[in-house]
Structures are given as C-alpha cells and as structure tokens.
Design an enzyme around this catalytic site. Structure first.
Site, PDB file in Angstrom:
ATOM      1  N   CYS A 122      31.875  26.717  50.592  1.00  0.00           N
ATOM      2  CA  CYS A 122      33.100  27.456  49.422  1.00  0.00           C
ATOM      3  C   CYS A 122      31.833  28.530  48.810  1.00  0.00           C
ATOM      4  CB  CYS A 122      32.829  26.872  48.242  1.00  0.00           C
ATOM      5  SG  CYS A 122      31.451  26.571  47.904  1.00  0.00           S
TER       6      CYS A 122
ATOM      7  N   VAL B 264      52.773  46.049  43.989  1.00  0.00           N
ATOM      8  CA  VAL B 264      52.202  46.983  42.704  1.00  0.00           C
ATOM      9  C   VAL B 264      50.567  46.677  42.632  1.00  0.00           C
ATOM     10  CG1 VAL B 264      52.351  47.090  40.294  1.00  0.00           C
ATOM     11  CG2 VAL B 264      53.762  45.774  41.001  1.00  0.00           C
TER      12      VAL B 264
ATOM     13  N   CYS C 183      42.302  28.641  45.791  1.00  0.00           N
ATOM     14  CA  CYS C 183      40.934  28.351  45.901  1.00  0.00           C
ATOM     15  C   CYS C 183      39.829  29.105  46.164  1.00  0.00           C
ATOM     16  CB  CYS C 183      40.504  27.378  47.318  1.00  0.00           C
ATOM     17  SG  CYS C 183      40.331  28.665  49.110  1.00  0.00           S
TER      18      CYS C 183
ATOM     19  N   GLU D 126      28.683   7.605  48.623  1.00  0.00           N
ATOM     20  CA  GLU D 126      30.089   7.213  48.179  1.00  0.00           C
ATOM     21  C   GLU D 126      30.155   6.697  46.678  1.00  0.00           C
ATOM     22  OE1 GLU D 126      30.639   4.389  52.118  1.00  0.00           O
ATOM     23  OE2 GLU D 126      32.494   5.426  52.716  1.00  0.00           O
TER      24      GLU D 126
ATOM     25  N   ALA E 244      30.316   5.883  55.780  1.00  0.00           N
ATOM     26  CA  ALA E 244      29.913   4.374  54.882  1.00  0.00           C
ATOM     27  C   ALA E 244      28.276   3.934  53.902  1.00  0.00           C
ATOM     28  CB  ALA E 244      29.923   3.587  55.859  1.00  0.00           C
TER      29      ALA E 244
HETATM   30  C1  LIG Z   1      46.786  30.821  42.297  1.00  0.00           C
HETATM   31  C2  LIG Z   1      47.650  31.603  41.615  1.00  0.00           C
HETATM   32  C3  LIG Z   1      47.802  30.965  40.109  1.00  0.00           C
HETATM   33  C4  LIG Z   1      48.629  31.403  38.986  1.00  0.00           C
HETATM   34  N1  LIG Z   1      48.201  31.122  37.848  1.00  0.00           N
HETATM   35  C5  LIG Z   1      49.528  31.915  36.617  1.00  0.00           C
HETATM   36  C6  LIG Z   1      49.181  30.782  35.678  1.00  0.00           C
HETATM   37  O1  LIG Z   1      48.670  29.826  35.073  1.00  0.00           O
HETATM   38  N2  LIG Z   1      50.377  32.077  34.912  1.00  0.00           N
HETATM   39  C7  LIG Z   1      50.308  32.581  35.024  1.00  0.00           C
HETATM   40  O2  LIG Z   1      51.325  33.045  33.805  1.00  0.00           O
HETATM   41  N3  LIG Z   1      50.215  33.340  36.244  1.00  0.00           N
HETATM   42  C8  LIG Z   1      49.777  32.984  37.123  1.00  0.00           C
HETATM   43  N4  LIG Z   1      50.090  33.215  38.045  1.00  0.00           N
HETATM   44  C9  LIG Z   1      50.954  34.006  38.720  1.00  0.00           C
HETATM   45  C10 LIG Z   1      50.679  36.152  38.560  1.00  0.00           C
HETATM   46  O3  LIG Z   1      49.881  35.965  36.799  1.00  0.00           O
HETATM   47  C11 LIG Z   1      51.231  36.598  38.998  1.00  0.00           C
HETATM   48  O4  LIG Z   1      51.433  35.985  40.058  1.00  0.00           O
HETATM   49  C12 LIG Z   1      51.557  38.009  39.249  1.00  0.00           C
HETATM   50  O5  LIG Z   1      51.430  37.855  37.349  1.00  0.00           O
HETATM   51  C13 LIG Z   1      52.445  38.409  39.664  1.00  0.00           C
HETATM   52  O6  LIG Z   1      51.863  40.434  39.619  1.00  0.00           O
HETATM   53  P1  LIG Z   1      52.172  41.079  40.843  1.00  0.00           P
HETATM   54  O7  LIG Z   1      51.211  42.216  40.373  1.00  0.00           O
HETATM   55  O8  LIG Z   1      50.911  40.372  41.650  1.00  0.00           O
HETATM   56  O9  LIG Z   1      53.514  40.875  41.259  1.00  0.00           O
HETATM   57  P2  LIG Z   1      54.161  41.252  42.158  1.00  0.00           P
HETATM   58  O10 LIG Z   1      53.860  40.067  43.297  1.00  0.00           O
HETATM   59  O11 LIG Z   1      53.597  42.272  43.043  1.00  0.00           O
HETATM   60  O12 LIG Z   1      55.409  41.155  41.583  1.00  0.00           O
HETATM   61  C14 LIG Z   1      55.875  40.089  41.197  1.00  0.00           C
HETATM   62  C15 LIG Z   1      57.430  40.740  41.275  1.00  0.00           C
HETATM   63  O13 LIG Z   1      57.774  41.430  40.073  1.00  0.00           O
HETATM   64  C16 LIG Z   1      58.248  42.663  40.385  1.00  0.00           C
HETATM   65  N5  LIG Z   1      57.746  44.122  39.775  1.00  0.00           N
HETATM   66  C17 LIG Z   1      56.249  43.985  39.993  1.00  0.00           C
HETATM   67  N6  LIG Z   1      56.224  45.127  39.051  1.00  0.00           N
HETATM   68  C18 LIG Z   1      57.221  45.684  38.594  1.00  0.00           C
HETATM   69  C19 LIG Z   1      57.922  46.857  38.131  1.00  0.00           C
HETATM   70  N7  LIG Z   1      56.889  47.712  37.791  1.00  0.00           N
HETATM   71  N8  LIG Z   1      58.839  47.057  37.906  1.00  0.00           N
HETATM   72  C20 LIG Z   1      60.131  46.563  38.771  1.00  0.00           C
HETATM   73  N9  LIG Z   1      59.756  45.371  39.265  1.00  0.00           N
HETATM   74  C21 LIG Z   1      58.705  44.807  39.537  1.00  0.00           C
HETATM   75  C22 LIG Z   1      57.921  42.438  42.293  1.00  0.00           C
HETATM   76  O14 LIG Z   1      58.984  43.178  43.227  1.00  0.00           O
HETATM   77  C23 LIG Z   1      58.121  41.843  42.336  1.00  0.00           C
HETATM   78  O15 LIG Z   1      59.734  40.822  42.454  1.00  0.00           O
HETATM   79  C24 LIG Z   1      49.445  32.813  39.741  1.00  0.00           C
HETATM   80  C25 LIG Z   1      49.685  32.784  40.392  1.00  0.00           C
HETATM   81  C26 LIG Z   1      48.215  32.633  41.604  1.00  0.00           C
HETATM   82  C27 LIG Z   1      48.769  33.227  43.135  1.00  0.00           C
HETATM   83  S1  FES Z   2      33.141  23.154  48.992  1.00  0.00           S
HETATM   84 FE1  FES Z   2      31.121  23.659  48.230  1.00  0.00          FE
HETATM   85  S2  FES Z   2      29.856  23.524  49.106  1.00  0.00           S
HETATM   86 FE2  FES Z   2      31.158  22.207  49.863  1.00  0.00          FE
HETATM   87  S1  FES Z   3      42.714  31.872  48.070  1.00  0.00           S
HETATM   88 FE1  FES Z   3      42.001  32.384  49.076  1.00  0.00          FE
HETATM   89  S2  FES Z   3      42.322  30.764  51.042  1.00  0.00           S
HETATM   90 FE2  FES Z   3      42.496  30.302  48.978  1.00  0.00          FE
END
Ligand SMILES: Cc1cc2nc3c(=O)[nH]c(=O)nc-3n(C[C@H](O)[C@H](O)[C@H](O)COP(=O)(O)OP(=O)(O)OC[C@H]3O[C@@H](n4cnc5c(N)ncnc54)[C@H](O)[C@@H]3O)c2cc1C
Ligand code: FES
Ligand code: FES
Length: 1240
Positions: A80, A199, A18, A1173, A995
């Site tokens: 927000c 990471v 969000c 509304e 309302a």
């Molecule tokens: C709100 C939200 C929306 C998202 N929307 C999308 C989307 O539309 N499309 C999409 O593709 N993704 C989406 N994601 C996912 C996001 O892309 C992945 O969560 C992100 O890429 C993971 O990367 P990280 O560095 O956070 O990994 P982490 O969360 O730190 O790790 C993920 C996993 O990979 C392993 N890992 C990471 N790096 C290594 C490494 N170098 N070697 C070995 N293991 C490793 C970790 O141990 C873990 O198991 C979304 C995530 C969120 C929270």
């Molecule tokens: S959620 Fe954006 S002003 Fe209320």
């Molecule tokens: S994205 Fe962190 S509270 Fe919603």
C-alpha cells in the site's frame, strides 16, 4: 505503466476501493490524487501524471514523504506504501503545511492491511510539526517544495495555446471522443445518443443571492471546497443546506474518488446508494439540461429518476449545471447516511430532510424527506410529509411521523439489497435524529417545544478522528547492550525505502519473459452439480486465445495432496462450490484471457447443496477427524454447581484482503523438465512439491522464488500451490512462460478466508462466578474441502481455556462439510475462534451472576506458578497475570468503568461499554515436525554477507530480524548483510511462515549458521585480533581455504497432542497479553467508535508494529468485516466496495501498546515472542464492549435478560439489538438477530 516499467503504482482492486494505485494528476495547478485504475489513459491528454517513481528514489534522493513513512515503520509488506506516499505527496504539493485533518482527508481512500495506520500517520504528521515519541526527526530530510517536479513546460505551452479541436482515439473495441467544447459535446451527444458520457472538469461560479451553481462536471472535491468557502462567508442560517452537503461529502468515497467524480455523474448515475440526490432533492435544487435544441430547467426530485440507473434525461441532452439554493431562516435541513464503515463506503441508507416552519412558530409549513437505499430509486415519502403539515413540532408529530413512515418505508423481506428490517429502522431513526436536531435549533431560536429529557440530546454529538493517535511504548534493550548490536532495537524494515519508492518488486512487477502468456481461471457458477459438458470453442475464437486447460491436460496428478487430504486442481466430474476451478484459458494478454474465459460454456446437472453450519449439523455432514479434548469429570461437576447456563455464539468468517492478490509466473527452462516459479507463497516448499506432482517431475527440477509478499496472513499457503500447479501446467503445455494474477474478485471468490465458527456450550458455575464445568462443541464451516480445517479446529480446541483454569472442561470439534469455497488458514489459525467462545461464556456467566466481568475473569484465571493447560501442558501464568494487572491499571479500568456507567445514565441514544480480556496464546506448530528452520549464510571475499532462509518476507520483518541476528553474531554492520530472496534451491524443505513461529525458527537457524562460521573464523581472529572483518575474511580465511558458507538448522521442540488421551505439549511456548477497550455506540444507527488501551507481552523490534496491525485486523474481524453470500452460495462480497476492512477512520484515537518490561522467554531467540497472530483476538474486547453497551440500551427498553449477538457486531446487528420503539414499529425484532445473508 507496466510498459514503461513503472511498477510502483500497484493493482489492489481495480475499482477505486483501495488506493494502492494512487498517482498525482495535474493540469497545471492544483494537483489532485487519483486512482490510476479508474483513469482511462485517453482521458489524460494534456495532463501530467506523477507516479511514486517520479518523486524520489534510493539511487538519487528520497522524497521526505518516502523517508518518513519508512522511518516511522509505516511500511510493512509495502504494497500500500506507494499509494499512501502519493496521497500524502499530493497533499503537500497543494498544502506544504497541512493540518491533521488535511492528512486524515488525504488518506481516506487508502487502505492498509498490515500496519493499523498509526505508524503511517506518525510519519506524516511530522509535516504538521507534530513529532512522535517513536519517530525522531534527527537527520530526517526537511520538506523543500522548491525541489518538487515542475509541471512539464511543453504541456503548459499546449494549455496556453488552447485546447485545439475535438480529439478522437480509436482502439480495437472502443472509440473515444474528447469534445472541443459544449457545442461539440452536444453534436456528439446527438450523433451517439447511446454512448456513455465520461466526464472532465468545468468551471464553478456563485450566483449572487440565490445560492450556488455548479457546472455538472465539477468534481466533488471542488464542490466541497466551494461549499466550505460559502459556509465561511454566509450566515449559518443561510448555509444550512451547504453544511448538510458538506457533512455528506466528508464521508463520501475517498479523496481520490472525490477528486475525479463529478457532481453531475453522481446524480446521473441514478444509483440510490449514492448520497447526493437525497439532500439535493430535499433542498429543492434544480438541474439545467441542455441539448442542441436548447436548455430547460427541471427540479431534482423523484420524478427526475426513471428507475435504477435511469433518469428522464433525453438521449440528446446533457446536464449542464446544478443550482443549490441557500436556506431561509425558518428552514432546517439535514442529511444522514449510514454505511458499513463510517467513511469510504457506500451508504446502506441515506436521507435528505427539510422542514419549513411558519415564521416564529413550530408549526410545519412544509416538509420534504427523501431516502436513498430504500428501493431502486430515490424515495420521497410524500404521504408522511403531507400528513405532518400544519402540526406542531412535538411528541405528537413524532408519533404520527413514525406511524406514517413505518407504513411508507416498509420493505418486504425479499426486497433487493437485503437488510430490509435494518433499512426500514434506519429510515425511522434518521427521522428521529432530524426531529431532535430541529427541536434543538428551534429552542435556540426561542421557540418552545415540548420538554425533552436532556439525555435524549446525546444523539447529536458526532465526533470524528483524527485526533492524535497515541503512541505505543517500547520495551528498551538493556543498557549494557553494545550500541552496535541491533538485536531488540526497533530497526526500520530493511526494504522500507525500496517499498516507499516503488522499487521493491513483487511477483507481478517482474518484467514479462519473452513470449509470456497469461492464464485466467474458469470457475464453477454452481454450488453443487455434476459437470455435463464444457464448451470452450467460443473462447478459443477470441483473438489472442492460445489454449484451454482442464483436468485432461495435467501431465501428472490432478490433485493437491496435504496430509493425506486431496483436493482436485480442476474439478473433473462434480463441482462442490461456486468458485471452484474447472478450467483455465491461456492467452497472449490478461485482457484476452479474461474475455475468452467468459466465453467458456459449461452445462451442469444440479445437486442439492448445503451451505450453513446448522444445515450441515442437521445432515451430519462433517469431515474427519472429529476431535475431542477433556479434562476432569464434566458431567459429575454439573451436579455440584450453583447454576447452569446453556447458549451459543456464532462468529463469522473473514477475508484475508492482503493488498497483493495471489499469483505467480511459471517459467519453463526448456531442459530436463526444469521450471522456475516466481510466486507469492508463504510455503515455497509445498508449492514446489505440488507443482512437481502435477507435472510428474521431481522436486529438484522445480524452483520456487519468493522475493516478498504484499501481505499473506495465512492466505498464501494452500491455494497458491494449486494456482501454481495450474499455471505450471499451462507453461508445460505451451512451452512458454505463463503469468497468473488473480483479479481481486476472483481472489476473494477462489481462495476464501477464515472459518466461521459456531460454539454451543453448557457451563456450570458458582454464584461468585467460579466456573467448575464447561462443555463446548465447536462447529466450523470448513467449506467444500478439508484444506487445513482440521488443524484449525485443533487449534481452537487447544485454546478453549484461554487463561482460565476450568477444572472440568470438555470440547468437541467438528468441521462441517458444506458447498462453499474451502475455508483456510488466517492469522490466528482458529485460535481467535476458540478463545472468543470461552470469552463469550465468561461474559455470560458474569451477566448471569450480576458481577463485573473483570471480576469473573480474575476469579477463574490460572494463578499457580506451575499451571497445566486443559491438555496438560505445563506453563507459568505469571506474565499473563502481570499483563492483566498492568492492563487494568494503565487503562484506569475502574474509573473508566464508573465513567461508562455515568455516561450511560445520562445519555439515552448513545451508550458505552468497556471490556478487558487476558490472553494465553500457543506459539509454534502443534504438528511437531514443522517446528524447524533452515538457513544458509555465505560470506563473500569482500566481507559482505548473503543470508538465505526458508521463511517468507510478507511484511512481518523476518528479513530485518534475520539480518539483525546475523549482524550480532558476525559482528558486522547490518548494511553489509543482504537477503535476496527465499528460494527452494538454496534452502530446501522449509516449513511455512506461519503460526507466529517463522521468525523464531529462521532466527535460530541463521544464528546457528553464523555461529558455525564464527567458529571457523575464530582461529584467524585470535591470531590477528587487531584486524578488521574484511582482513580476517579476505586476507586470511579465504587463503587458508576456510569454507565461508554454512547452513544453519533449528530443530524445534517435539510438540504433539495425543487426542485419545487429551494430552500433550501442543506449543513451544505461550505468548501472554491483556487488552482493554472502550466503545461508544449510536443506538439509533449502530454506528460505533472505539478507544483502546492495549497491553501485550512481547519483544521490541519490527514485530511490535505487528501488534497494532493485528489488533486492527481483529477490529475488522469483530466489528466490520462481513462475508455475504447469495441464496445459491455465491460470494457477494468480492471487492473493497462490498467488503470493508478497517480504514483510517476506524482506528481508535487512543491505541496504547505497552510491551511488558523484563519479560524473558528462554525458549525463543533473544527472548523474542511470537506476536504476529495473538493481537487479532484482542479485537474481541470491542465486541464484548459493544455487547455491554447494547445491554445498557436494551435496559432502557425494559429488556434485562440475556441476548445473543453474533460476531461481527456490525452496524446492522448493533442497531437491531438496541430494541426500542422504532424497532418495534418496523419489525418483530428477534432477540438473536444474526445479520443478513451470512452462513450460520
Ligand atoms: C470506490 C468508490 C466509492 C464511492 N463511494 C461513494 C459514496 O460513498 N457515495 C456516493 O454518493 N458515491 C460514491 N461513489 C460514486 C461516485 O460518487 C460516482 O461514481 C461519481 O460521482 C460519478 O461521477 P463521474 O464523473 O465519475 O461520472 P461518470 O462515471 O463519468 O458518469 C456517470 C454517469 O453519468 C452520466 N453523466 C455524467 N455527467 C453527465 C452530464 N453532464 N450529462 C449527462 N450525463 C452525464 C454518464 O454518462 C454516466 O452514465 C463511489 C465511487 C467509487 C468508485
Ligand atoms: S498493506 Fe500496508 S504495509 Fe502491507
Ligand atoms: S483503487 Fe486502484 S487498484 Fe485499488
């Protein structure tokens, strides 16, 4: 941050979905926006975090970002706002002169449920040098980057000295290591093979000629930036892979996530919904893996993945880097994704495709196609690819590809993730799109491929926002109005600056009271069952757990009483939905309470449940009362009409998704049973009453305080009273203050939302479209308890005529009793559902008569000056007709309709539709006694004024209007008037803020109180006409012992309906409007985009921004937002990652709001009009325009008849309804596809 009393960073979801928690994270330079809720504090060693408090404040100086969002009316409820501010602030830190596209990208990860985004963008686009008609830069602070916070020198020194060694953080339950370098990481990996790897960022470098290599810990933003650079430098033929990746990255998650998420993490998460693996695999990327034993290189393809969430990485290995090769001249690459929402949403299906041709020919040399979202892991369609090698890229190949694909991607109906037909069709559609793209590219290279009709190429155009959002037009106040009089002028929300700086306090921002505890609800996991036992012994063994609560602990009544309907606070013997509260755990902290609640063991004896409206109809499972309204003689009229049509229309429910979840703090005062509640409620008096009954204490001992809500939309009227009673019971039992803050998931599960409706109808009409008779039965899914369902059904029935005079009209309303969480009030309160069914009828009648829908609407519209609704309430439809005429004129409806027809004739795979509807919406409560308002106005000896009233400020600007009114009557500037809070101790027995009537009622009451005061001051003023306000008050009035405190009251109209006689004045007055929308759909994927012209009657002021916000909520209701349940009745959509509300990408590039000039409303305060509304309903224009576009697509397949489409018209439903050769290959597409997993 709460320990540091920094409350500006908000909790909206806890899952990155969000943006309310956005902060700026810097490791010197550059800066990036990040979601605080996903950042482990221990990962921040060496980083500087800037929160909204750090950039400006009302005490010192606002930052220009804060000032502009506030002044542009971009902050309504304000929840927000800090997140929006921080996203924009971070952008400006990196790019002081951003483009509109930069702003669009910066805000992709921030949701707002109130404003509709336009005013936010209006304020921010001034940083690109673009001004807005509605936001003037006079006196606005310039952006001066030299004034920004510098990176802390001590951190800079630390960085210069080098990272030092390995860091270890030891908590009670978790140990965190930050390795010093790669070899240290490999040591740790070998020592702790099962520990998750979280990471950080590493470097990025381009390998000379072969492509780009990314360190696995490069963030997706870094990858995007580097690829953008590479695309700029390279020949387009060489950068096809990079371009395809960029297209994907553009829509992948929000900016904050892309800043933190790493490319390695994305791949190694091995989640088929993630977008990168498919395109990387198709592009023949390779991975470099490293362990203590050495390095190895593996191709990134289906063999690398072992299953959902699993790869063939060895336990001691880590991913070091990823190599992406450049593309070759006869190689074509594309990536595809389709999600519920265009951006910031996980894809339903994604794909990566590459074809290599024999040089200079259209003969396929090799082909690789990968799909994500089609199974537990990456799917390579090997047979299809191999089967096409050697073929020419023409119709024959397409036929064969589709045949092979249909076999290879077919999903069984029970496949995990649902939407099986849709997913299979998408995989074919993506291939078709790829086929067409390659045809075009081959042609550009001079390779002749089979002739393609020109209109087929339309699938390729794909345009995104952000163009400049068109401004709304204001109804100005009259020229003779004094410049000091603020009424009717678009004033900035009085708390906007506090909201923009994070100083505005919501209930959960209040500091902990000494000894405060936390309560967490234990909810039923069964839809319908007898409770056999509850074992909370394990829960109480969790450190910090204090006590367990159930019905037995309630000192008074274990029920919430509402108009003789009772609802248990804690289920006692039987549960009737998943999510029903059966107990609660009280603990020292929220984490402990949550952990303990998970350990409560409940045994059930299951009973058979009913979930769907149609099931309830079969079982005749209805609540009482059943309502009916009738005018004329419907049965007789059916005998006189040219034609009769029967049909039905289903409309799904909607989650409120206010940004602030429900909750409160209950503080026992330790004397006489007194208790104070700081609570997020729209109806403080009801909360007070329920808490009193629960504790067995009189209302005069219970005081509810409401400062403001982070959005309400009707969702904080009923359930919050039960939650308050439970928290109060906990406070009573422990003698300590108790805080309750629902997690987003629990909030969505427990509190439920808008009622789904099914309308079955029979309509009789003449060949010119005149409707003579209609018989409609409305069924709503009420859920497990009655709550407000019967009133909501009444409102639907009372709106079933909309603006149409149907001489013989009958409506039945039945509320179905099912085993789903109880549906409740939501902006519009049944009005949108009642109105949509009649609009559906009008739409169908027009189609049946072969007439333009607007003609049929016009022919049926009320027109006599003195008209009567179907419940015999007199009204004048003049303003409605004016709105309708002006709407058609201003939207250039006739020429647009022609343009739509032309577009549809020249495009096969994209179709457009246009729709306009009028609106008549009743304002006020049909339960007459609620039409009242109360206020208290105090003048202090220094001349300052304190206004208290019974309404709740939840973003609609009720306080701003109350202050404007007081300012006008008292003749003092708005700056001398203050509103502190809504408090049941100051203004008792207030009606709910609902309302669309709160402002009218409260405004009148404030006016009344102020007039009383002025009457008392009049003699003094007359005696000393030259004195100032302070002199009158201080010098004379006080000394003359004139009371400077007055209550004000507004006794609204006595509305009521006699349901036996089908008559009564149900509403105080009607708001009128009209809206026209134009949409374009992608027939192959269901994607759609919107242009709109909107017209509404109403007054200027803060409320006009509500028109846009309401419309965008309607856009969500009718096109995006879909509640999904499991087969055993558990809500699946429990957060922003599953439930999508409109984001910035969904907003129409043209949203023109015109307020009707010279429209008077003698019934309401200063001609105001309830417009909170009604605009939600205008979202239905999108639905019907989409339906028209689908009809055009179906005609291409020879389908000319009627077809059913239920609301919301999601991408899935749009695609499924556009029947074509692909849908026929995959499924037996029914003409009335109703969507997946939705209770009908
Ligand atoms: C709100 C939200 C929306 C998202 N929307 C999308 C989307 O539309 N499309 C999409 O593709 N993704 C989406 N994601 C996912 C996001 O892309 C992945 O969560 C992100 O890429 C993971 O990367 P990280 O560095 O956070 O990994 P982490 O969360 O730190 O790790 C993920 C996993 O990979 C392993 N890992 C990471 N790096 C290594 C490494 N170098 N070697 C070995 N293991 C490793 C970790 O141990 C873990 O198991 C979304 C995530 C969120 C929270
Ligand atoms: S959620 Fe954006 S002003 Fe209320
Ligand atoms: S994205 Fe962190 S509270 Fe919603």
């Amino acid at each position: 941050m709460s320990a540091a009393r920094l409350t500006g960073t908000k909790y909206g979801c806890g899952s990155g979905g969000c943006g309310a928690c956005t902060v700026m994270l810097s490791r010197y330079d550059p800066h990036c926006s990040a979601n605080a809720c996903l950042l482990p504090v221990v990962s921040l060693h060496g980083a500087a975090v800037v929160t909204v408090e750090g950039i400006g404040s009302t005490k010192t100086k606002l930052h220009p970002v804060q000032e502009r969002i506030a002044k542009a009316h971009g902050s309504q409820c304000g929840f927000c706002t800090p997140g929006m501010v921080m996203s924009m602030y971070t952008l400006l830190r990196n790019q002081p002169q951003p483009s509109l596209e930069d702003i669009r990208e910066a805000l992709t990860g921030n949701l707002c449920r109130c404003t509709g985004y336009r005013p936010i963008v209006d304020g921010f686009k001034t940083f690109c040098g673009i001004s807005s008609e509605l936001f003037h830069m006079n006196g606005v602070l310039p952006l001066d980057p030299s004034q920004d916070l510098i990176f802390p020198p001590e951190l800079m020194l630390m960085l210069q000295k080098g990272g030092g060694g390995r860091l270890c953080f030891q908590g009670n339950r978790v140990k965190w290591f930050s390795p010093a370098d790669l070899s240290d990481l490999l040591e740790l990996r070998a020592a702790h093979p099962n520990a998750p790897l979280v990471v950080g960022n590493t470097n990025v470098g381009e390998a000379a000629h072969s492509g780009v290599t990314f360190g696995s810990a490069c963030s997706l933003s870094e990858v995007k930036e580097e690829l953008q650079g590479a695309v700029g430098r390279l020949d387009p033929e060489e950068s096809r892979v990079f371009q395809a990746l960029l297209n994907t990255l553009r829509c992948l998650a929000g900016k904050q996530i892309r800043n933190m998420a790493t490319v390695g993490g994305n791949i190694l998460s091995a989640d088929p919904k993630y977008d990168l693996s498919c395109i990387l695999a198709a592009a023949d990327c390779t991975l470099q893996l490293v362990s203590k034993g050495g390095t190895r290189e593996v191709p990134l393809n289906e063999k690398f993945f072992a299953g959902f969430g699993r790869t063939h990485l060895r336990a001691d290995e880590v991913l070091l880097s990823l190599h992406i090769p450049r593309s070759q001249p006869w190689e074509f690459v594309s990536a595809f994704r389709q999600a519920q929402r265009r951006e910031f949403a996980f894809s339903i299906v994604n794909a990566g495709m590459k074809v290599v041709f024999k040089e200079g020919t259209d003969t396929v040399q090799s082909l690789s196609i990968f799909y994500g979202g089609m199974g537990p892991t990456l799917l390579r369609v090997k047979r299809t690819c191999e089967g096409l090698v050697g073929m020419s890229w023409n119709e024959g190949l397409l036929e064969e590809a589709c045949r092979l694909l249909a076999e290879e991607v077919a999903l069984p109906p029970t496949a995990h993730g649902g939407k099986t037909e849709f997913r299979s069709i998408l995989s074919l559609s993506f291939f078709f799109k790829f086929y067409m793209q390659v045809v075009q590219e081959l042609r550009e290279k001079g390779v002749g491929v089979a002739d393609l009709p020109l209109e087929y190429l339309s699938h390729c155009s794909r345009s995104y926002l952000l163009t400049i959002l068109h401004p709304s037009h204001i109804q100005m106040v009259s020229e003779i109005q004094s410049s000091k009089d603020p009424v009717g002028r678009p004033r900035v929300h009085i708390a906007a600056f506090q909201q923009a700086t994070g100083e505005a306090k919501y209930y959960d921002d209040l500091p902990a009271v000494s000894g405060e505890l936390f309560v967490f609800m234990v909810t039923s996991t069964r839809a319908h069952a007898k409770i056999i036992s509850m074992d909370f012994s394990e829960a109480l063994r969790v450190p910090g757990a204090v006590t367990f609560l159930s019905a037995r602990d309630v000192p008074g009544q274990n029920r919430r009483l509402w108009f003789n309907n009772t609802e248990e606070l804690f289920a006692e013997e039987e549960v009737c939905c998943v999510g029903q509260i059966i107990g609660a755990v009280v603990a020292e902290s929220r984490e402990q309470a949550k952990r303990a609640a998970e350990r409560v063991r409940v045994t059930y004896d299951d009973l058979s449940p009913v979930f769907f409206t149609i099931e309830a109809i079969q079982h005749q499972s209805f609540f009482n009362p059943k309502r009916k309204l009738e005018r004329g003689n419907v049965d007789e009229a059916f005998g006189k009409v040219d034609r009769i049509l029967e049909g039905e229309m289903y409309m799904g429910g909607q989650e409120h998704f206010y940004m602030e979840t429900q909750g409160l703090i209950a503080v026992p005062r330790g004397e006489d049973g007194e208790m104070d509640l700081y609570v997020a409620t729209q109806h403080a008096a009801f909360t007070q009453e329920v808490v009193g009954h629960t504790l067995g204490v009189d209302s005069n001992k219970i005081t509810c305080h409401v400062k403001r809500l982070g959005g309400g939309f009707g969702g904080k009227v009923m359930k919050i009273a039960s939650l308050s009673a439970i928290a109060a019971t906990a406070a009573y039992k422990t003698g300590r203050a108790v805080r309750c803050v629902l997690d987003r998931g629990d909030d969505m599960l427990i509190t439920s939302g808008r009622h789904p409706f099914l309308g079955k109808y029979k309509v009789g009409f003449m060949n010119d479209g005149t409707i003579l008779a209609a018989d409609i039965t409305y069924y709503s899914n009420g859920g497990s308890t009655l709550d407000e369902s019967s009133f909501i059904m009444e409102k639907a029935l009372l709106h079933m005529d909309n603006g149409y005079k149907i001489p013989n009209l009958r409506g039945h309303g039945l509320v179905c009793k099912t085993h789903l969480p109880s549906y409740t009030a939501f902006r519009g309160f049944g009005g949108p559902q009642g109105l949509t069914i009649i609009e559906s009828i009008l739409h169908e009648v027009a189609a049946e008569c072969g007439l333009p829908a607007e003609e049929v609407r016009a022919v049926n519209m009320y027109s006599e000056e003195e008209s009567y609704t179907h419940h015999r309430q007199p009204f004048c439809p003049r303003d409605m007709v004016r709105c309708w005429d002006e709407c058609l004129e201003k939207s250039d409806y006739s020429s647009r309709r022609l343009a739509v027809q032309h577009f549809n004739a020249t495009n096969r795979w994209r179709k457009r539709g246009i729709c306009a509807v009028p609106l008549k919406f009743g304002i006020g409560f049909s339960k007459g006694f609620y039409n009242q308002g109360a206020a208290l106005v105090n003048i202090y000896k220094d001349g300052s004024v304190l206004v208290s009233h019974g309404g709740t400020e939840m973003g609609q600007g009720i306080n701003t209007k109350a202050v404007q009114i007081a300012s006008r009557i008292l003749g003092v500037p708005m700056s001398s008037i203050h509103i502190k809070e809504t408090c049941t101790g100051n203004v008792p027995n207030a009606a709910p803020s609902a309302a669309s009537f709160g402002t009218d009622a409260v405004g009148m009451a404030v006016k009344d109180a102020c007039e009383k005061l002025m009457k008392r001051l009049e003699p003094v003023m007359k005696a000393y006409p030259k004195w100032t306000w302070s002199q009158w008050v201080i010098t004379e009035a006080y000394c003359q012992k004139i009371s400077l405190s007055a209550t004000g009251f507004f006794m609204g109209p006595h509305t009521s309906v006699d349901w036996e006689k089908s008559e009564g004045a149900a509403y105080y007055y009607f708001t009128f409007g009209a809206c026209c929308s134009e949409v374009e759909i992608d027939c192959l994927t269901g994607d759609h985009k919107v242009w709109v012209t909107l017209k509404a009657g109403g007054s200027a002021g803060v409320s006009r921004w509500q028109v846009e916000g309401g419309f965008v909520q309607g856009l969500g209701l009718y096109t995006i937002e879909e509640l999904q349940f499991s087969p055993d009745g558990a809500l699946r959509t429990r957060g922003p990652n599953q439930y999508k509300i409109p984001a910035l990408c969904d907003i129409p590039p043209q949203l023109n709001v015109h307020l009707l000039a010279d429209s008077q409303n003698p019934n309401a305060i200063y001609s105001s009009k309830g417009i909170g509304e009604p605009p939600v309903f205008f979202g239905c224009t999108l639905f019907f325009a989409i339906k028209e576009a689908i009809a055009a697509a179906r005609r291409e397949s020879g389908l000319n008849g009627r077809f059913a489409l239920s609301s919301p018209a999601t991408v899935e439903k749009i695609r499924m309804a556009c029947v074509d050769r692909f849908t026929e290959m995959v499924c037996f597409t029914s003409s009335s596809f109703q969507g997946s997993q939705q209770p009908v």
